[in-house]
Design a protein around this motif. Sequence first.
Motif, PDB file in Angstrom:
ATOM      1  N   ASN A 266       0.840  -1.054  -0.175  1.00  0.00           N
ATOM      2  CA  ASN A 266      -0.051   0.002  -0.070  1.00  0.00           C
ATOM      3  C   ASN A 266       1.083   1.323  -0.059  1.00  0.00           C
ATOM      4  O   ASN A 266       1.979   1.178   0.703  1.00  0.00           O
ATOM      5  CB  ASN A 266      -0.981   0.123   1.277  1.00  0.00           C
ATOM      6  CG  ASN A 266      -2.147   1.050   1.183  1.00  0.00           C
ATOM      7  OD1 ASN A 266      -1.704   2.321   0.875  1.00  0.00           O
ATOM      8  ND2 ASN A 266      -3.147   0.626   1.396  1.00  0.00           N
ATOM      9  N   ASN A 267       0.417   2.361  -0.761  1.00  0.00           N
ATOM     10  CA  ASN A 267       1.219   3.552  -0.733  1.00  0.00           C
ATOM     11  C   ASN A 267       1.074   4.364   0.440  1.00  0.00           C
ATOM     12  O   ASN A 267       1.855   5.295   0.765  1.00  0.00           O
ATOM     13  CB  ASN A 267       0.809   4.291  -1.884  1.00  0.00           C
ATOM     14  CG  ASN A 267       1.442   3.838  -3.135  1.00  0.00           C
ATOM     15  OD1 ASN A 267       2.493   3.320  -3.364  1.00  0.00           O
ATOM     16  ND2 ASN A 267       0.529   3.891  -4.438  1.00  0.00           N
ATOM     17  N   ASN A 268       0.195   4.029   1.224  1.00  0.00           N
ATOM     18  CA  ASN A 268      -0.007   4.767   2.593  1.00  0.00           C
ATOM     19  C   ASN A 268      -0.086   3.858   3.847  1.00  0.00           C
ATOM     20  O   ASN A 268      -1.206   3.296   4.139  1.00  0.00           O
ATOM     21  CB  ASN A 268      -1.103   5.558   2.577  1.00  0.00           C
ATOM     22  CG  ASN A 268      -1.092   6.561   3.515  1.00  0.00           C
ATOM     23  OD1 ASN A 268      -0.894   6.387   4.733  1.00  0.00           O
ATOM     24  ND2 ASN A 268      -2.138   7.739   3.391  1.00  0.00           N
ATOM     25  N   PRO A 269       0.971   3.341   4.378  1.00  0.00           N
ATOM     26  CA  PRO A 269       1.166   2.466   5.444  1.00  0.00           C
ATOM     27  C   PRO A 269       0.410   3.082   6.769  1.00  0.00           C
ATOM     28  O   PRO A 269      -0.558   1.989   7.251  1.00  0.00           O
ATOM     29  CB  PRO A 269       2.747   2.356   5.963  1.00  0.00           C
ATOM     30  CG  PRO A 269       3.481   2.839   4.835  1.00  0.00           C
ATOM     31  CD  PRO A 269       2.336   3.852   4.267  1.00  0.00           C
ATOM     32  N   GLY A 270       0.173   4.128   7.030  1.00  0.00           N
ATOM     33  CA  GLY A 270      -0.796   4.725   8.240  1.00  0.00           C
ATOM     34  C   GLY A 270      -2.119   4.470   7.980  1.00  0.00           C
ATOM     35  O   GLY A 270      -2.638   3.896   8.769  1.00  0.00           O
ATOM     36  N   THR A 271      -2.673   4.678   6.635  1.00  0.00           N
ATOM     37  CA  THR A 271      -3.990   4.468   6.531  1.00  0.00           C
ATOM     38  C   THR A 271      -4.248   3.077   6.473  1.00  0.00           C
ATOM     39  O   THR A 271      -5.307   2.531   7.046  1.00  0.00           O
ATOM     40  CB  THR A 271      -4.357   5.120   5.214  1.00  0.00           C
ATOM     41  OG1 THR A 271      -4.260   6.317   5.091  1.00  0.00           O
ATOM     42  CG2 THR A 271      -5.831   4.788   4.752  1.00  0.00           C
ATOM     43  N   ALA A 272      -3.190   2.067   5.979  1.00  0.00           N
ATOM     44  CA  ALA A 272      -3.618   0.646   5.977  1.00  0.00           C
ATOM     45  C   ALA A 272      -3.614  -0.083   7.428  1.00  0.00           C
ATOM     46  O   ALA A 272      -4.557  -0.946   7.649  1.00  0.00           O
ATOM     47  CB  ALA A 272      -2.447  -0.044   5.005  1.00  0.00           C
ATOM     48  N   ILE A 273      -2.715   0.691   8.167  1.00  0.00           N
ATOM     49  CA  ILE A 273      -2.751  -0.047   9.632  1.00  0.00           C
ATOM     50  C   ILE A 273      -4.118   0.605  10.117  1.00  0.00           C
ATOM     51  O   ILE A 273      -4.732  -0.419  11.144  1.00  0.00           O
ATOM     52  CB  ILE A 273      -1.403   0.647  10.199  1.00  0.00           C
ATOM     53  CG1 ILE A 273      -0.239   0.199   9.931  1.00  0.00           C
ATOM     54  CG2 ILE A 273      -1.655   0.550  11.744  1.00  0.00           C
ATOM     55  CD1 ILE A 273       0.874   0.765  10.264  1.00  0.00           C
ATOM     56  N   VAL A 274      -4.726   1.764  10.560  1.00  0.00           N
ATOM     57  CA  VAL A 274      -5.730   2.224  10.785  1.00  0.00           C
ATOM     58  C   VAL A 274      -6.817   1.293  10.279  1.00  0.00           C
ATOM     59  O   VAL A 274      -7.698   0.806  11.080  1.00  0.00           O
ATOM     60  CB  VAL A 274      -6.106   3.627  10.654  1.00  0.00           C
ATOM     61  CG1 VAL A 274      -7.239   3.829  11.007  1.00  0.00           C
ATOM     62  CG2 VAL A 274      -5.024   4.514  11.369  1.00  0.00           C
ATOM     63  N   HIS A 275      -6.821   0.728   8.871  1.00  0.00           N
ATOM     64  CA  HIS A 275      -7.962   0.024   8.413  1.00  0.00           C
ATOM     65  C   HIS A 275      -7.628  -1.486   9.032  1.00  0.00           C
ATOM     66  O   HIS A 275      -8.897  -2.024   9.231  1.00  0.00           O
ATOM     67  CB  HIS A 275      -7.821  -0.031   6.686  1.00  0.00           C
ATOM     68  CG  HIS A 275      -8.584  -1.006   6.151  1.00  0.00           C
ATOM     69  ND1 HIS A 275     -10.354  -0.623   5.964  1.00  0.00           N
ATOM     70  CD2 HIS A 275      -8.545  -2.207   5.525  1.00  0.00           C
ATOM     71  CE1 HIS A 275     -10.416  -1.702   5.414  1.00  0.00           C
ATOM     72  NE2 HIS A 275      -9.724  -2.512   5.275  1.00  0.00           N
TER      73      HIS A 275
END
Length: 164
Positions: free
Chosen positions: A99-108
């Motif tokens: 994923n290009n955005n690790p922060g967003t993926a972790i929250v998801h």
Amino acid sequence: MAESDATSVIIIPVDRSNHAEAAFNWYADNVYRPNHEVHIVHVHEPVVPTTGASYWAFNAEVFQAMVQDDRQIVDNLMKKYEGKLKDRNMKGKTHHQVNNNPGTAIVHYAEELKGTMVVMGSRGMGAVRRTFLGSVSDYVLHHAHIPVLVIPKKRERSTSSSGH
């Protein structure tokens, strides 16, 4: 069922850094309980061909080798943490996502897995660097709807002989 018997779902984002491993170890040594289900999450950005030549002139075989190397690195990381879970007799699973955005993926992931808490390391970036580059731990801290425990970068002890 007593509250202490309820399963807590702990999300631990990891990468290949010492900070991630230190956070996992700190959690395992200080917080882990038998009713915790630990989910190790690794999110990394996709391999993108970069050369001095144009994108279209990039050699497909070289790119394929880069992708294969990246897969091997991720497989090794996941095996490492699967081993750590097993060695410590911790219930848990590993998850991986590009994923290009690790922060967003972790929250998801935290939402999807109905997480109880996120435990993660901090790289200890300074304020200016974090402002321009962003910080995954900072993003998760401000966007997750569950408690986030950020284990700070360990400070190196001063070796000065000034007596302070």
